[in-house]
Scaffold this active site. Structure first.
Site, PDB file in Angstrom:
ATOM      1  N   LYS A 172       0.894  -1.159   0.000  1.00 49.54           N
ATOM      2  CA  LYS A 172       0.000   0.000   0.000  1.00 49.54           C
ATOM      3  C   LYS A 172       0.928   1.202   0.000  1.00 49.54           C
ATOM      4  CE  LYS A 172      -3.697  -0.789   2.505  1.00 49.54           C
ATOM      5  NZ  LYS A 172      -4.487  -0.914   3.741  1.00 49.54           N
TER       6      LYS A 172
ATOM      7  N   SER B  80      -0.865  -0.858  -4.634  1.00 44.61           N
ATOM      8  CA  SER B  80      -1.917   0.149  -4.774  1.00 44.61           C
ATOM      9  C   SER B  80      -1.487   1.311  -3.892  1.00 44.61           C
ATOM     10  CB  SER B  80      -3.274  -0.405  -4.342  1.00 44.61           C
ATOM     11  OG  SER B  80      -3.185  -0.917  -3.038  1.00 44.61           O
TER      12      SER B  80
END
Lengths: 366, 366, 366, 366
Positions: C161, C228
């Protein structure tokens, strides 16, 4: 006894910081809250989870203050979220609370009064049929009595979360065999609820509103119903908004009905009844008096508005519901200068076909 | 010499039966047609093929009557199709034609006059920069002279199909190396064209509209430009709408500018200048006088309208363009009572940021 | 020490009943959970609130069992939700837990090992540039050491992340003035993180991966990164999946890379490395051995696949991201027979342009 | 007599330059063309005008060469456009032509043969009922005879444009009164046509396919029907594809049926029958032999695939049709290596519920 209203903008469906700030600042107590009505920025369809997120966020905020489980919050407070802030509509929460003691004598001018209730648990076979109409009408009348409202014309909004009890295949088949196929879906629940409101308020002739009239006789409608339906809900939840001489405060409510989706004058008429007149858009100080703006509408299913074709039903990419909410929100914002509007779609027997009810709450002029 | 206007509803983007009927009935001759401006029910995006379909259908209809190839039709007639009839907007064609001989002397009251022209072929390096502004301004002034319009305030709409010439990688790299990266895209073409219109009409100080101001200094804007840009087009096509004492007929045009997307009063102001005043929506006989309704707008890129958040830019499912067209179409229809409106999006330097120009053509009162 | 994996289907983004049942039944303890990786049925865009709903639901479930505040749950457990279950992809949660004590001696065959960590807080100016690559690479190496993984080829998935710290206008302007414009957005965060992974795993020549290579030199890529990026996140969270001789259990992981979005053989190669071979689709007993299926991909930005045009980037109604997730999910499901797949989009420097990494966790044959 | 096939990529729905080049180069004569089957990049819904644009473009191209009016082109050539190139599907036209004289004696190996025909004009009351099934079956048998095909197993694809004659309210009411409510819509037309094909080809027991079975008994289906329905079409247009010993050339056709939307092996089975086997994706020289790839499918209406939930029917933003086309196109492309695939949705009685037929045309190995 009076209604106080707070409107807070949200930064997202899970944002309850505005309400938290009000509670923390002591401007409001959790146990005063009657209802939270909000627009969330979802798509308004079956996969719109913004309503669930908002409900969960409010539950988490309020449960400790009400000393109940988050899941139990909806037994204490009406939570009514409508997904879809198409166009200029701005995501927000309207928090309606009740404060103070009952008046000893009626006022000369009436003020906003709100009562909440619910129908008995409804059978799947009753949804969309007379029993739902009748039970809805019964509760509406009961809530009127509770608010000391004698005259139906003092009722301006009946917000309903319509029951859609679960059922099994056996029930479906049995109903069909009896020649009364189940209408236990969103359409049936909205339609019969709206007809029930219309019956209670004298807008609809009770004798005319038979089972056959449902989604057939569009001349029968309420101008004050605002029903959304929720799969799995066993009983309808009803919130009645009226003006009552036995209620205090500085808020009043009025309503009107758009005869079609571009009926700008219907909006202006509601404003006029609230004492808010302007040649065009309201002046900022008039806008500031508006506390809540509600409408219910639909893209005309006949594919025409004022004789001209519209394409809201033939666009395979965007739902007619998103379009009609966008249109009505734009008109409301254009006339009032306020974009925190609550427009909800699917309006069977809510106003004439292709139109829909409008209601507004405003502060009285100081 | 006068402009005559016909508005026909369409049953689909390829439907030219309305115009065919006018031609067949002798109400109109193909060689009188100056421009066809239409809304088609596409998505308005790169994959909106409804414009191509409409263009092809019109070419097939008109080419035999003009004795030219269907592909050559756009050299004879301005075809301007905007995709997207979101919400209440109704698909239609507005056919503008010129008929009659020049007046021997000016009239006392002015009437709608239209002239069409085009810039020279533009280089890729010129798009989005001063040369495009200047060339656009030059043609606007030329068209004003052609219509015998001295006062820029008599110009109310400058509809442009902006050039986007093709280029190769070498040109792109060379431009970057020179410190003047290519702006040869829709944004650059629309922006510089609108600034050029503003310069020609005295709305924008020529000295202020430097290369650096493009898509930077939003205080510079035209209230009369309406530019869409077309990839592959080597030169901009310009259609100028003005009121002129040397033109006859019963049509006039006026314009205004919405300061934001809910600026209802801007619409009412344009109507007032056309002699169409009403407390709310126009009365049907007033609506009937409206012949063409044009607007250009955008969802405010600052994500706010009147201080409140909107979600038009953060919806991954529906383009902000579809929302803003829906909103402005709804307002125009609400105020005028007419849904055959032409609203087009992306409005760089067309009105203030988040707002946009509005123009309307009406028949004078008989 | 071993990894145990549970996969539960969900009835909606807020449904954590599957995990609750596992916890209630004693099959799993909350403090064993390392990570929850899930697909939720949102649109995967900025207005996809299903991830927030899932995070909140998991927080509400796990916080009491971990005796922390719901908001603190992400400090204890990696929650990685990817919105978008386009096509056949089935919403689900994969719960990865760690159980048991360290082995006294290495096994002969390696087993799945997982470690989680995070970068230091990153400056806005570092995102998308070398410092982010280097810091990402440093943490990847650190996590390898933690798992006693010496050989980079034993690392098969690095789920990240990526940080996107907030910044103000001053920082933006200053960075531009320095000739190093901020890349502090999703693109920059994903790209530099993936390059960092590739550097740590020896897939990318450290010297080649300069600041200029970011989103320019597409020949540089990792086949194991899966990044992401999350606006507001100050430091990147990194979860490393490897096979280690020092870990026990019955799970192994392998990876491969699709050279384009229809590279079915790349999927079959990963399966083959897991001992799962079949002429076509896996047999049901083979499918049953698959525990986790991960891929990252993109619609080829050159608008071509194997020389033929695709329309994923030119559809104004549906995002290319939804299409590419749908395509890759379909291929994975077609080959494996399993629809509970985790496909995430935007894959800068994740595999070649238009392709992307695939990783799968399977139970070893009993 | 033999079928020759040309596949051309298109740059847009109106692009017929590929066919024009073939005609201009003399590779093909317009009067040889039997059918043009194409995928266009629309949304496949009611407002997909790409099919109309493609039809118009082909009419404009071919009419002068066939010396007929553009509107009459469809009386000469079957034009079958399916909107929707979701995911990897590449827009293209497949042009099927007939050339040469009848064989004097049958070949030992069969070759692709195509015949086209149409039903008689159908009454609105016949659509969706037995008369439509029977008339469809009659024409299928007639076309088999025309191609000298005795064995129904030699028929591999029956492409139908199903009739939907117009009707008025009187007819609707009368039908309802008779207890045979009109099924004169897309669903009824597709369903009865597919059942008719199944009856003619011996896939469906004639006695079982009663009026009550339509859209009820999903065990009845054809594996070779491919029906789309067109409002306003008075008679169904039928194109039959078979292998026949009396036809020459180098093309053959085979078919299969996907039992669900991820049934990859069904695709491999069809390829195997064409002599195209590979462990994974076809090798490029195998891919090159494929000329036409057709499939019909649907998202399973039971919301499950292999026991797992899918969300294709509950996404209010994207139609299930777009998803299922995307999924099946991806699988076909993944297995074959070819993205010029023709996948069409809505498959009532086309294969089992949630599955659908697949057919492929290939060149025989030289």
């Amino acid at each position: 006894m009076r209604i106080i209203a707070h409107r807070v903008a949200t930064a997202g469906p899970g944002d309850v910081s505005g309400l938290a700030a009000l509670l923390d600042a002591g401007e409001l107590r959790a146990d005063e809250i009657l209802a939270v009505i909000g627009k969330t920025e979802g798509n308004g369809g079956v996969n719109d989870f913004t309503r669930e997120l908002a409900t969960r966020a409010l539950g988490d905020l309020l449960a400790p203050r009400l000393e109940c489980a988050p899941e139990a919050i909806e037994e204490r407070i009406v939570l009514s979220f409508s997904g879809g802030t198409e166009g200029v509509a701005s995501p927000h929460l309207l928090i309606l609370s009740r404060r103070g003691a009952a008046l000893a004598a009626p006022r000369t001018s009436k003020r906003l009064a709100i009562a909440t209730g619910h129908t008995r648990a409804l059978e799947p076979s009753e949804i969309g049929y007379r029993p739902m109409m009748e039970e809805t009408a019964r509760v509406v009348r009961e809530l009127m009595r509770e608010l000391a409202v004698d005259d139906p014309s003092d009722v301006h909004l009946v917000q309903i979360k319509g029951a859609i009890p679960g059922y099994d295949e056996t029930q479906r088949v049995a109903a069909e065999a009896e020649g009364r196929p189940l209408r236990c879906d969103m359409v049936g629940s909205r339609a019969a609820s709206a007809l029930g409101v219309g019956i209670a308020l004298g807008e609809i002739d009770d004798a005319a509103a038979g089972d056959d009239a449902v989604c057939r006789d569009w001349s029968l409608f309420s101008t004050r119903a605002s029903v959304s339906a929720k799969p799995g809900l066993p009983r309808s939840e009803i919130t009645l908004f009226a003006n009552s001489a036995w209620w205090d405060g500085d808020l009043v409510i009025e309503h009107g009905v758009m005869r079609d989706i571009i009926d700008l004058d219907a909006i202006r008429d509601v404003l006029a009844r609230l004492g808010l007149t302007a040649p065009g858009q309201l002046a900022p100080e008039q806008t500031a008096r508006l506390v809540g703006i509600f409408a219910k509408s639909d893209a005309d299913p006949r594919h025409r508005i004022r004789g001209r074709r519209h394409t809201m039903w033939t666009d395979a990419d965007i739902s007619d519901m998103r379009y009609s909410r966008c249109v009505v929100s734009a008109l409301l914002a254009g006339v009032t200068g306020e974009t925190a509007v609550y427009v909800s779609t699917r309006a069977e027997h809510h106003g004439p076909l292709g139109g829909g009810p409008v209601a507004m709450i405003a502060r009285v002029d100081a």
